[in-house]
Design a protein around this motif. Sequence first.
Motif, PDB file in Angstrom:
ATOM      1  N   THR A  35     -13.579   1.878 -65.369  1.00  8.18           N
ATOM      2  CA  THR A  35     -13.691   0.425 -65.195  1.00  8.18           C
ATOM      3  C   THR A  35     -12.859  -0.330 -66.228  1.00  8.18           C
ATOM      4  O   THR A  35     -12.352  -1.421 -65.961  1.00  8.18           O
ATOM      5  CB  THR A  35     -15.170  -0.014 -65.294  1.00  8.18           C
ATOM      6  OG1 THR A  35     -15.918   0.657 -64.278  1.00  8.18           O
ATOM      7  CG2 THR A  35     -15.309  -1.511 -65.096  1.00  8.18           C
ATOM      8  N   GLU A  36     -12.689   0.274 -67.398  1.00 13.88           N
ATOM      9  CA  GLU A  36     -11.920  -0.366 -68.463  1.00 13.88           C
ATOM     10  C   GLU A  36     -10.415  -0.168 -68.302  1.00 13.88           C
ATOM     11  O   GLU A  36      -9.628  -0.787 -69.015  1.00 13.88           O
ATOM     12  CB  GLU A  36     -12.351   0.193 -69.823  1.00 13.88           C
ATOM     13  CG  GLU A  36     -13.823  -0.020 -70.154  1.00 13.88           C
ATOM     14  CD  GLU A  36     -14.166  -1.496 -70.243  1.00 13.88           C
ATOM     15  OE1 GLU A  36     -13.335  -2.263 -70.763  1.00 13.88           O
ATOM     16  OE2 GLU A  36     -15.267  -1.886 -69.785  1.00 13.88           O
ATOM     17  N   ALA A  37     -10.005   0.699 -67.398  1.00 13.77           N
ATOM     18  CA  ALA A  37      -8.576   0.983 -67.200  1.00 13.77           C
ATOM     19  C   ALA A  37      -8.020   0.098 -66.088  1.00 13.77           C
ATOM     20  O   ALA A  37      -8.513   0.147 -64.960  1.00 13.77           O
ATOM     21  CB  ALA A  37      -8.370   2.456 -66.847  1.00 13.77           C
ATOM     22  N   PRO A  38      -6.995  -0.704 -66.368  1.00 15.05           N
ATOM     23  CA  PRO A  38      -6.479  -1.620 -65.347  1.00 15.05           C
ATOM     24  C   PRO A  38      -5.735  -0.938 -64.205  1.00 15.05           C
ATOM     25  O   PRO A  38      -5.574  -1.522 -63.140  1.00 15.05           O
ATOM     26  CB  PRO A  38      -5.528  -2.522 -66.147  1.00 15.05           C
ATOM     27  CG  PRO A  38      -5.097  -1.681 -67.308  1.00 15.05           C
ATOM     28  CD  PRO A  38      -6.285  -0.838 -67.658  1.00 15.05           C
ATOM     29  N   ASP A  39      -5.312   0.314 -64.427  1.00 14.89           N
ATOM     30  CA  ASP A  39      -4.493   0.990 -63.419  1.00 14.89           C
ATOM     31  C   ASP A  39      -5.241   2.078 -62.659  1.00 14.89           C
ATOM     32  O   ASP A  39      -4.646   2.823 -61.883  1.00 14.89           O
ATOM     33  CB  ASP A  39      -3.250   1.597 -64.077  1.00 14.89           C
ATOM     34  CG  ASP A  39      -3.591   2.597 -65.176  1.00 14.89           C
ATOM     35  OD1 ASP A  39      -4.680   2.466 -65.777  1.00 14.89           O
ATOM     36  OD2 ASP A  39      -2.773   3.504 -65.432  1.00 14.89           O
ATOM     37  N   ILE A  40      -6.554   2.209 -62.882  1.00 14.99           N
ATOM     38  CA  ILE A  40      -7.349   3.221 -62.190  1.00 14.99           C
ATOM     39  C   ILE A  40      -8.643   2.576 -61.713  1.00 14.99           C
ATOM     40  O   ILE A  40      -9.222   1.752 -62.421  1.00 14.99           O
ATOM     41  CB  ILE A  40      -7.677   4.417 -63.110  1.00 14.99           C
ATOM     42  CG1 ILE A  40      -6.406   5.004 -63.722  1.00 14.99           C
ATOM     43  CG2 ILE A  40      -8.430   5.510 -62.346  1.00 14.99           C
ATOM     44  CD1 ILE A  40      -6.668   6.118 -64.722  1.00 14.99           C
ATOM     45  N   GLU A  41      -9.085   2.937 -60.521  1.00 17.06           N
ATOM     46  CA  GLU A  41     -10.344   2.411 -60.024  1.00 17.06           C
ATOM     47  C   GLU A  41     -11.126   3.502 -59.316  1.00 17.06           C
ATOM     48  O   GLU A  41     -10.553   4.472 -58.796  1.00 17.06           O
ATOM     49  CB  GLU A  41     -10.120   1.246 -59.058  1.00 17.06           C
ATOM     50  CG  GLU A  41      -9.459   1.635 -57.747  1.00 17.06           C
ATOM     51  CD  GLU A  41      -9.276   0.450 -56.806  1.00 17.06           C
ATOM     52  OE1 GLU A  41      -9.361  -0.689 -57.283  1.00 17.06           O
ATOM     53  OE2 GLU A  41      -9.035   0.692 -55.609  1.00 17.06           O
ATOM     54  N   VAL A  42     -12.434   3.377 -59.315  1.00 20.26           N
ATOM     55  CA  VAL A  42     -13.288   4.323 -58.614  1.00 20.26           C
ATOM     56  C   VAL A  42     -13.379   3.893 -57.150  1.00 20.26           C
ATOM     57  O   VAL A  42     -13.880   2.821 -56.833  1.00 20.26           O
ATOM     58  CB  VAL A  42     -14.697   4.377 -59.236  1.00 20.26           C
ATOM     59  CG1 VAL A  42     -15.595   5.300 -58.417  1.00 20.26           C
ATOM     60  CG2 VAL A  42     -14.623   4.862 -60.679  1.00 20.26           C
ATOM     61  N   ALA A  43     -12.873   4.748 -56.270  1.00 20.57           N
ATOM     62  CA  ALA A  43     -12.888   4.437 -54.838  1.00 20.57           C
ATOM     63  C   ALA A  43     -14.158   4.920 -54.168  1.00 20.57           C
ATOM     64  O   ALA A  43     -14.501   4.472 -53.068  1.00 20.57           O
ATOM     65  CB  ALA A  43     -11.667   5.060 -54.162  1.00 20.57           C
ATOM     66  N   GLY A  44     -14.872   5.842 -54.811  1.00 18.75           N
ATOM     67  CA  GLY A  44     -16.097   6.362 -54.232  1.00 18.75           C
ATOM     68  C   GLY A  44     -16.687   7.439 -55.103  1.00 18.75           C
ATOM     69  O   GLY A  44     -16.071   7.893 -56.074  1.00 18.75           O
ATOM     70  N   GLU A  45     -17.902   7.850 -54.771  1.00 21.70           N
ATOM     71  CA  GLU A  45     -18.596   8.901 -55.510  1.00 21.70           C
ATOM     72  C   GLU A  45     -19.293   9.829 -54.531  1.00 21.70           C
ATOM     73  O   GLU A  45     -19.733   9.407 -53.458  1.00 21.70           O
ATOM     74  CB  GLU A  45     -19.630   8.305 -56.474  1.00 21.70           C
ATOM     75  CG  GLU A  45     -19.034   7.412 -57.545  1.00 21.70           C
ATOM     76  CD  GLU A  45     -20.096   6.904 -58.523  1.00 21.70           C
ATOM     77  OE1 GLU A  45     -21.130   7.607 -58.699  1.00 21.70           O
ATOM     78  OE2 GLU A  45     -19.900   5.824 -59.097  1.00 21.70           O
ATOM     79  N   ALA A  46     -19.381  11.106 -54.920  1.00 23.70           N
ATOM     80  CA  ALA A  46     -20.078  12.102 -54.101  1.00 23.70           C
ATOM     81  C   ALA A  46     -20.827  13.055 -55.023  1.00 23.70           C
ATOM     82  O   ALA A  46     -20.425  13.260 -56.171  1.00 23.70           O
ATOM     83  CB  ALA A  46     -19.087  12.872 -53.233  1.00 23.70           C
ATOM     84  N   SER A  47     -21.909  13.635 -54.510  1.00 22.56           N
ATOM     85  CA  SER A  47     -22.728  14.516 -55.331  1.00 22.56           C
ATOM     86  C   SER A  47     -22.626  15.981 -54.930  1.00 22.56           C
ATOM     87  O   SER A  47     -23.265  16.834 -55.535  1.00 22.56           O
ATOM     88  CB  SER A  47     -24.199  14.073 -55.271  1.00 22.56           C
ATOM     89  OG  SER A  47     -24.673  14.118 -53.935  1.00 22.56           O
TER      90      SER A  47
END
Length: 232
Positions: A35-47
Amino acid sequence: MESPVPRSPAPARVVRVLLVDDQPLVRAALRMVITEAPDIEVAGEASNGTEAVRLTEAIRPDVVVMDIRMPGMDGIEATRLITTGPSAETHVIVLTTFDDDDYVYGALRAGAAGFLVKDMALDDILAAVRVVAAGDGLIAPGVTRRLIKEFAERPAKDARPRGSITGITDREREVLTLVGSGLSNTEIAAELTISVATAKTYLTRLLAKLGARDRVQLVIIAYEAGLVAAPR
């Protein structure tokens, strides 16, 4: 004459990441630093692996950060399905506790572009995501030595050659040996007294001739061909 209106710089490409881990705390820690990185984002999560394959096909992330040991489908099978399926352009990084994880070799064979250790600094994980998203394999010299040692300690029946290294030149064999030893392109160039661009050219040729997906698989090939000895 009016001066032209300056154009705004094109926005940097954002790397979309799918986090796969059965431990919510691990995913939360990764999500927080991303979240703190401007060039990377979390598109989804899986378990688990099943969710990972389904979400990868649905959202097509650039990088999947994949745990290995999960209930149901594990990370190895999920990696294989992702790298050979309709989402093959997605890069997979294996996330593992390497010292006690017996499945790293299988994950790399399944097409993982590299692997991370869970106790490494979160900033280093971000850097690794950027490297893999750019199309490079991720394997550090120190980790390479440990990986080769892990391979060497396995029963011989586990060593299934990926393919012959016939058809490569003597110089390409030298480069493959250095790649297998964990050297970067810059270090290979210095070792062989060639330019970095030439080192990259040799690497590209090796990938094509040996049918390797990335640098990590070249390390495996170098080991299985006997070009790299396991550390004592």
